[in-house]
Motif scaffolding. Structure first.
Motif, PDB file in Angstrom:
ATOM      1  N   GLY A  15       6.780   1.899  -0.209  1.00 17.23           N
ATOM      2  CA  GLY A  15       7.056   1.508   0.865  1.00 17.23           C
ATOM      3  C   GLY A  15       6.211   1.243   2.114  1.00 17.23           C
ATOM      4  N   PHE A  16       7.125   2.974   1.628  1.00 14.45           N
ATOM      5  CA  PHE A  16       6.326   3.492   3.555  1.00 14.45           C
ATOM      6  C   PHE A  16       4.965   3.771   3.728  1.00 14.45           C
ATOM      7  CE2 PHE A  16      11.194   5.727   3.692  1.00 14.45           C
ATOM      8  CZ  PHE A  16      10.916   5.115   5.271  1.00 14.45           C
ATOM      9  N   LEU A  17       4.694   3.878   2.937  1.00  8.83           N
ATOM     10  CA  LEU A  17       2.638   3.958   2.710  1.00  8.83           C
ATOM     11  C   LEU A  17       2.398   2.317   3.013  1.00  8.83           C
ATOM     12  CD1 LEU A  17       2.211   6.735   0.293  1.00  8.83           C
ATOM     13  CD2 LEU A  17       1.951   6.318   2.144  1.00  8.83           C
ATOM     14  N   VAL A  18       3.046   1.386   2.116  1.00  8.58           N
ATOM     15  CA  VAL A  18       2.489  -0.181   2.668  1.00  8.58           C
ATOM     16  C   VAL A  18       2.666  -0.197   3.985  1.00  8.58           C
ATOM     17  CG1 VAL A  18       2.888  -2.943   2.052  1.00  8.58           C
ATOM     18  CG2 VAL A  18       2.206  -0.951  -0.532  1.00  8.58           C
ATOM     19  N   GLY A  19       3.283  -0.165   4.565  1.00  9.42           N
ATOM     20  CA  GLY A  19       4.139  -0.012   5.564  1.00  9.42           C
ATOM     21  C   GLY A  19       2.959   0.110   6.450  1.00  9.42           C
ATOM     22  N   GLY A  20       2.710   1.533   6.296  1.00  9.52           N
ATOM     23  CA  GLY A  20       1.760   2.388   7.013  1.00  9.52           C
ATOM     24  C   GLY A  20       0.474   1.347   7.064  1.00  9.52           C
ATOM     25  N   LEU A  38      -3.163   5.791  -1.528  1.00  9.80           N
ATOM     26  CA  LEU A  38      -1.977   6.564  -1.186  1.00  9.80           C
ATOM     27  C   LEU A  38      -0.828   5.880  -2.058  1.00  9.80           C
ATOM     28  CD1 LEU A  38      -2.150   9.835   0.595  1.00  9.80           C
ATOM     29  CD2 LEU A  38      -2.919  10.026  -1.602  1.00  9.80           C
ATOM     30  N   ALA A  39      -0.689   4.620  -1.912  1.00 10.63           N
ATOM     31  CA  ALA A  39       0.566   3.866  -1.510  1.00 10.63           C
ATOM     32  C   ALA A  39       0.192   2.973  -3.481  1.00 10.63           C
ATOM     33  CB  ALA A  39       0.419   2.582  -1.473  1.00 10.63           C
ATOM     34  N   ALA A  40      -0.254   2.890  -3.815  1.00 14.44           N
ATOM     35  CA  ALA A  40      -1.302   2.645  -5.235  1.00 14.44           C
ATOM     36  C   ALA A  40      -0.239   3.808  -5.818  1.00 14.44           C
ATOM     37  CB  ALA A  40      -2.619   2.309  -5.686  1.00 14.44           C
ATOM     38  N   LEU A  41      -0.831   4.938  -5.633  1.00 17.28           N
ATOM     39  CA  LEU A  41      -0.737   6.198  -6.848  1.00 17.28           C
ATOM     40  C   LEU A  41       0.904   6.206  -6.974  1.00 17.28           C
ATOM     41  CD1 LEU A  41      -3.348   8.609  -5.762  1.00 17.28           C
ATOM     42  CD2 LEU A  41      -3.020   7.499  -8.130  1.00 17.28           C
ATOM     43  N   VAL A  79       6.084   3.535 -11.373  1.00 18.81           N
ATOM     44  CA  VAL A  79       6.465   2.214 -13.001  1.00 18.81           C
ATOM     45  C   VAL A  79       6.425   3.087 -14.222  1.00 18.81           C
ATOM     46  CG1 VAL A  79       4.826   0.535 -13.951  1.00 18.81           C
ATOM     47  CG2 VAL A  79       5.319   0.343 -11.489  1.00 18.81           C
ATOM     48  N   LEU A  80       4.864   4.173 -13.771  1.00 10.74           N
ATOM     49  CA  LEU A  80       5.167   5.425 -15.411  1.00 10.74           C
ATOM     50  C   LEU A  80       5.997   6.021 -15.310  1.00 10.74           C
ATOM     51  CD1 LEU A  80       0.961   6.202 -14.814  1.00 10.74           C
ATOM     52  CD2 LEU A  80       2.332   4.676 -16.717  1.00 10.74           C
TER      53      LEU A  80
END
Length: 49
Positions: free
Chosen positions: A10-15, A35-38, A44-45
Motif C-alpha cells: 500500500g505504501f509503495l502504491v501510494g509512492g 516492488l509493489a507488485a512483488l 498473497v503467497l
C-alpha cells in the motif's frame, strides 16, 4: 507477515501515485511499481495454506 507485506504494498502504491503526479522518470515509476507488485504477490503467497 502477510499483513505487513500488504501494508508495504500500500505504501509503495501510494509512492507510485506520487511519482506519477510529480512527473518522475518512467524507470523510477516502474521500479517502485514492480516492488509493489512483488510485495502484493508475497502477501498473497504467504497467506496461502
Amino acid at each position: 507477515m502477510a499483513i505487513a507485506l500488504f501494508i508495504l504494498a500500500g505504501f509503495l502504491v501510494g509512492g507510485v501515485i506520487q511519482l506519477v503526479k510529480s512527473g518522475a522518470t518512467k524507470f523510477s515509476i516502474g521500479l517502485v511499481g514492480a516492488l509493489a507488485a512483488l510485495a502484493t504477490a508475497g502477501g498473497v503467497l504467504w497467506s496461502l495454506p
